[in-house]
Motif scaffolding. Structure first.
Motif, short mmCIF file in Angstrom:
data_model
loop_
_atom_site.label_atom_id
_atom_site.label_comp_id
_atom_site.label_asym_id
_atom_site.label_seq_id
_atom_site.Cartn_x
_atom_site.Cartn_y
_atom_site.Cartn_z
N LYS A 32 49.66 39.27 43.08
CA LYS A 32 49.28 40.55 43.13
C LYS A 32 49.29 41.61 41.93
O LYS A 32 48.36 42.33 42.05
N GLN A 34 48.65 40.57 39.10
CA GLN A 34 47.66 40.04 38.28
C GLN A 34 46.14 40.88 38.82
O GLN A 34 45.52 41.39 38.11
N ARG A 35 46.35 40.88 40.12
CA ARG A 35 44.94 41.29 40.75
C ARG A 35 45.07 42.88 40.74
O ARG A 35 43.76 43.47 40.31
N THR A 36 46.08 43.64 40.59
CA THR A 36 46.02 44.81 40.40
C THR A 36 45.74 45.32 38.86
O THR A 36 44.81 46.22 38.72
N VAL A 37 46.07 44.44 37.99
CA VAL A 37 45.69 44.81 36.40
C VAL A 37 44.29 44.52 36.51
O VAL A 37 43.64 45.26 35.75
N GLU A 38 43.80 43.48 37.02
CA GLU A 38 42.38 43.33 36.96
C GLU A 38 41.64 44.22 37.58
O GLU A 38 40.40 44.66 36.97
N ASP A 39 41.81 44.77 38.71
CA ASP A 39 41.26 45.96 39.32
C ASP A 39 41.45 47.16 38.50
O ASP A 39 40.43 47.80 38.38
N TYR A 40 42.34 47.57 38.03
CA TYR A 40 42.53 48.49 36.89
C TYR A 40 41.62 48.57 35.90
O TYR A 40 40.75 49.49 35.46
N VAL A 41 41.61 47.27 35.19
CA VAL A 41 40.69 47.04 33.91
C VAL A 41 39.09 47.26 34.71
O VAL A 41 38.41 47.83 33.98
N ARG A 42 38.75 46.66 35.76
CA ARG A 42 37.28 46.79 36.13
C ARG A 42 37.24 48.35 36.58
O ARG A 42 36.08 48.75 36.22
N HIS A 43 38.19 49.01 36.97
CA HIS A 43 37.88 50.25 37.50
C HIS A 43 37.53 51.17 36.29
O HIS A 43 36.86 52.31 36.12
N GLU A 45 36.50 50.17 33.46
CA GLU A 45 35.10 49.86 32.85
C GLU A 45 33.95 50.68 33.64
O GLU A 45 33.14 51.35 33.12
#
Length: 80
Positions: A32, A34-43, A45
Motif C-alpha cells: 500500500k 508503494q502504491r501511495t508513493v507511486e500515486d504521489y509521484v504520478r499526481h 507529474e
C-alpha cells in the motif's frame, strides 16, 4: 516432561503462525505504501503538466493584454 515438550511445540507453532501473520500484514502495508508513493509521484507529474499549461495560458493572455494596451494607446493618439 512430555507435557512440557508438547506445550513448547504448541507455543512454537503459535509463534510461527503469528510471525507469518505479521509478515503478511507487513507485506500488505508495504504494498500500500508503494502504491501511495507511486500515486504521489504520478499526481506530482500531472500537476507539473497542468501548471505548465496554466503558465502558457497566462503568458499568452499577458501578450494579448500588452498588444491591446499598444492598440489602445495608438487609438488614443489617433483620436487626439
Amino acid at each position: 516432561m512430555c507435557q512440557e515438550l508438547e506445550d513448547a511445540k504448541f507455543h512454537i507453532s503459535d509463534l510461527e503462525s503469528k510471525v507469518y501473520e505479521i509478515s503478511h500484514d507487513r507485506d500488505d502495508v508495504l504494498g500500500k505504501l508503494q502504491r501511495t508513493v507511486e500515486d504521489y509521484v504520478r499526481h506530482g507529474e500531472e500537476r507539473q503538466v497542468a501548471n505548465q499549461g496554466w503558465e502558457s495560458t497566462e503568458s499568452m493572455l499577458q501578450n494579448k493584454v500588452s498588444t491591446l494596451d499598444v492598440v489602445l494607446e495608438v487609438t488614443k493618439d489617433e483620436v487626439s
